[in-house]
Design an enzyme around this catalytic site. Sequence first.
Site, PDB file in Angstrom:
ATOM      1  N   TYR A 185      -7.614  -0.039 -10.216  1.00 17.72           N
ATOM      2  CA  TYR A 185      -6.766   0.615  -8.871  1.00 17.72           C
ATOM      3  C   TYR A 185      -5.638   0.458 -10.147  1.00 17.72           C
ATOM      4  O   TYR A 185      -4.504   1.592  -9.576  1.00 17.72           O
ATOM      5  CB  TYR A 185      -6.798   0.486  -7.673  1.00 17.72           C
ATOM      6  CG  TYR A 185      -5.765   0.315  -6.415  1.00 17.72           C
ATOM      7  CD1 TYR A 185      -5.356   2.149  -6.717  1.00 17.72           C
ATOM      8  CD2 TYR A 185      -4.762  -0.049  -6.663  1.00 17.72           C
ATOM      9  CE1 TYR A 185      -4.905   2.350  -5.275  1.00 17.72           C
ATOM     10  CE2 TYR A 185      -3.615  -0.111  -5.330  1.00 17.72           C
ATOM     11  CZ  TYR A 185      -3.676   1.489  -4.773  1.00 17.72           C
ATOM     12  OH  TYR A 185      -3.181   2.170  -3.920  1.00 17.72           O
ATOM     13  N   TRP A 210       1.486  -3.661   1.118  1.00 12.59           N
ATOM     14  CA  TRP A 210       0.632  -4.091   2.900  1.00 12.59           C
ATOM     15  C   TRP A 210       0.603  -3.139   3.786  1.00 12.59           C
ATOM     16  O   TRP A 210       1.204  -3.068   4.986  1.00 12.59           O
ATOM     17  CB  TRP A 210       1.022  -5.454   2.960  1.00 12.59           C
ATOM     18  CG  TRP A 210       0.760  -6.324   1.987  1.00 12.59           C
ATOM     19  CD1 TRP A 210       0.650  -5.990   0.468  1.00 12.59           C
ATOM     20  CD2 TRP A 210       1.084  -7.474   2.005  1.00 12.59           C
ATOM     21  NE1 TRP A 210       0.316  -7.131  -0.284  1.00 12.59           N
ATOM     22  CE2 TRP A 210       0.319  -8.618   1.146  1.00 12.59           C
ATOM     23  CE3 TRP A 210       1.288  -8.487   3.371  1.00 12.59           C
ATOM     24  CZ2 TRP A 210       0.567  -9.826   0.899  1.00 12.59           C
ATOM     25  CZ3 TRP A 210       0.860 -10.418   3.128  1.00 12.59           C
ATOM     26  CH2 TRP A 210       0.584 -10.492   2.104  1.00 12.59           C
ATOM     27  N   TYR A 255      -7.089   8.102  -4.646  1.00 10.48           N
ATOM     28  CA  TYR A 255      -8.027   7.177  -4.473  1.00 10.48           C
ATOM     29  C   TYR A 255      -7.525   5.687  -4.209  1.00 10.48           C
ATOM     30  O   TYR A 255      -6.680   5.136  -4.881  1.00 10.48           O
ATOM     31  CB  TYR A 255      -8.615   7.162  -5.708  1.00 10.48           C
ATOM     32  CG  TYR A 255      -9.814   6.594  -5.638  1.00 10.48           C
ATOM     33  CD1 TYR A 255     -11.225   6.438  -5.578  1.00 10.48           C
ATOM     34  CD2 TYR A 255      -9.784   4.466  -5.801  1.00 10.48           C
ATOM     35  CE1 TYR A 255     -12.189   6.415  -5.617  1.00 10.48           C
ATOM     36  CE2 TYR A 255     -11.248   3.936  -5.973  1.00 10.48           C
ATOM     37  CZ  TYR A 255     -12.207   4.851  -5.907  1.00 10.48           C
ATOM     38  OH  TYR A 255     -13.278   4.087  -6.278  1.00 10.48           O
TER      39      TYR A 255
END
Length: 301
Positions: free
Chosen positions: A126, A151, A62
Amino acid sequence: MRLAVTGREGQVAASLVEAARGRDGVEVVTVGRPALDLARPDTVLAALEAARPDIVVSAAAYTAVDQAEDEKDLAFAVNATGAGKVAEAAARLGVSVIHLSTDYVFDGTKDGAYVETDPTAPLGVYGASKLAGEEAVAAANPRHLILRTAWVYSPFGKNFVKTMLRLASDRDEISVVADQWGNPTSALDIADAILRAGARLQADRNFAAFGVYHLAGEGETNWSGFARHILDASRAFGGPHAKVRDIATADYPTKARRPANSRLSSAKFAGVFGWQAPHWRASVEVVIGHLPIGMAWIPAE
């Protein structure tokens, strides 16, 4: 070497499929919904057993950082419970698990690059769910590699590179945050590193250096510097270009807080596996070179 990768649509899964095409003796099988659904733990073992892996790559997650603030239960179900079930299934099948994690397990307050032994302190749901996933994976399967990356971008799926190119197609200037720093990381490079690590695990049955590793692109920049290089490379390939204007994090409020420093040292991975990512600038150019030239190549995903 047969790798079963959780998730079919993710950047790492797609990059592994591409990386395996040119390698003899390497097969990548992607396993995703509905056969394997991390939110439904009862699906995991049967789906992975059917894939007959030599190694399981736990890449599905997720990843909606802001949305996770409103969907805590789902984020933890997928990133913590689900990840643990994948590692447990790999253990029951007698194979190692390579699990993808994130720089968001850190709060970004350190000066310099984070190493694997630095204290974790996620800022949001998260990051907390991914940290819980690391703990679940380690507890479920002693033969684990947990790879923290940051990233991530690639020719596949939604990511910062493709967003910048799409925005540049219809505006002259893009405002990008300049006070968050990190290591842009190509999923193509992550795939290459996973295949290197997997080969080592297959060849060395006495491998004992399991644990947590950082795996990120070489070199560091901020988001605006990343954007400038993306757009300069795009222009060199005949793609869209726009001016980048630096802004502060405070000028671009988001529901979830981001770490101001996401820099990761990948020295441990390089020392153990003899692999080091290219400089992020070179990898950006490789990814843009994979994309068709002209604006039709950036779909609004």
